[in-house]
Design a protein around this motif. Sequence first.
Motif, mmCIF file in Angstrom:
data_model
loop_
_atom_site.group_PDB
_atom_site.id
_atom_site.type_symbol
_atom_site.label_atom_id
_atom_site.label_comp_id
_atom_site.label_asym_id
_atom_site.label_seq_id
_atom_site.Cartn_x
_atom_site.Cartn_y
_atom_site.Cartn_z
ATOM 1 N N ILE A 105 0.844 -1.208 0.000
ATOM 2 C CA ILE A 105 0.000 0.000 0.000
ATOM 3 C C ILE A 105 0.878 1.256 0.000
ATOM 4 O O ILE A 105 0.560 2.250 -0.674
ATOM 5 C CB ILE A 105 -0.945 -0.015 1.209
ATOM 6 C CG1 ILE A 105 -1.921 -1.192 1.096
ATOM 7 C CG2 ILE A 105 -1.706 1.301 1.313
ATOM 8 C CD1 ILE A 105 -2.845 -1.344 2.282
ATOM 9 N N LEU A 108 2.051 1.847 -3.484
ATOM 10 C CA LEU A 108 0.970 2.389 -4.309
ATOM 11 C C LEU A 108 0.780 3.877 -4.055
ATOM 12 O O LEU A 108 0.615 4.666 -4.992
ATOM 13 C CB LEU A 108 -0.338 1.640 -4.020
ATOM 14 C CG LEU A 108 -0.508 0.253 -4.644
ATOM 15 C CD1 LEU A 108 -1.806 -0.376 -4.167
ATOM 16 C CD2 LEU A 108 -0.493 0.341 -6.154
ATOM 17 N N LYS A 109 0.813 4.283 -2.798
ATOM 18 C CA LYS A 109 0.636 5.701 -2.476
ATOM 19 C C LYS A 109 1.795 6.534 -3.002
ATOM 20 O O LYS A 109 1.596 7.661 -3.471
ATOM 21 C CB LYS A 109 0.489 5.878 -0.973
ATOM 22 C CG LYS A 109 -0.820 5.333 -0.420
ATOM 23 C CD LYS A 109 -0.943 5.562 1.072
ATOM 24 C CE LYS A 109 -2.276 5.058 1.595
ATOM 25 N NZ LYS A 109 -2.414 5.255 3.066
ATOM 26 N N ILE A 140 -6.712 3.355 -5.352
ATOM 27 C CA ILE A 140 -6.197 2.790 -4.099
ATOM 28 C C ILE A 140 -7.347 2.444 -3.163
ATOM 29 O O ILE A 140 -7.348 1.413 -2.486
ATOM 30 C CB ILE A 140 -5.220 3.777 -3.440
ATOM 31 C CG1 ILE A 140 -3.977 3.944 -4.321
ATOM 32 C CG2 ILE A 140 -4.826 3.309 -2.050
ATOM 33 C CD1 ILE A 140 -2.998 4.972 -3.812
#
Length: 357
Positions: A105, A108-109, A140
């Motif tokens: 995550i 992804l950010k 997301i």
Amino acid sequence: MGRKKHHKSNTPASQSHPKQSPVPPPPLAPVNIDPGGQSISLPEESPAPPPTHSLPEPPLQLKPSKMPSAMVDTILVTESPVSAAVQALLRVIETYNGSTVNGLISELKSAANANNVVKQGTPVLTKSKLAVNSACAQFIRYATLTLSSIEAEDVSKCREQMMCEGLKYLKRCERSIEKISRWAVTLIFDGARILVHGDSFVVLETLRCVPKNIYFSVFIVLDNDKVATFFEDNYNIDVSVVRDAEVGTLMESMDLVLVGAEAVTKNGGIINRVGTLPLAICSREMNKPMYVLAESFKFSLLYPLNQEDLPREIREDPITNRIRVDYTQPKYITFLVTDRGLLTPTAVCDELIELYT
């Protein structure tokens, strides 16, 4: 019917083989001999080689036709910066080799926050940055929404689930223009006079999707007339390119106004090509409805109160330093036509809650 005619004209059995000849006629290949389309073949013991003297099959004649609008939408949106950014995030998930979901995550950010998502080696255009940022944030949210239902800490299973949800979101983005067109064409009636600001693809493609039995006129506020060639195959659309200075004179004879948007703000306003604000003010003063056609991935968390609240890198052109967009307040907008339906400006906040939380 073509084969039937060739058979009758080229193989007249009654003339080629008289009754007094003891030699049987040469076998013929299977042909259609009745209107019902039934086929009669000779017995297997006397197979016939393919005749060399028969006429060739006439070439298939195809009428020139345009690609279906849905296919055009898919192709053009697939090549857009938004689709390229979403596909880049999907590659992050696919190539992740870490051992924790939190690490995935975070990657992804990081990829979403980088405003230099590239498409074929070219940085995202300024007018696409807001849409790309919104689409990445929504991606997301969709990709991680169902992770709480996975009890096991298996990263591979989480990646598989995120890929599945991410691909669904990508497909939704690709079909957004098609859905918007289905809603927007219901607003256009026979004989309508429509004022369009700029060359928004979703607006122009919607006009092309109007049924051919509806004849209407389009007045496009643009600096050049190249966009007129976009409608050259549509005989039911009368297109005129006008200057922005003519808006006040033309508005009183218009039936509705259509505009696109680079972003839809949290309060239901829009950020769009400069000149949208005076157009909206003029339409409201003359009681003309103004409809905004925008994809849901353009719904942004921005909440500007005036023109100065717009980020400078978005508001100004990086080359000429001239103002390229303006902010139009929600009070000037009649409806927003989106792939999530026909929305009032006040309903945008509810949609944003669903999209981002």
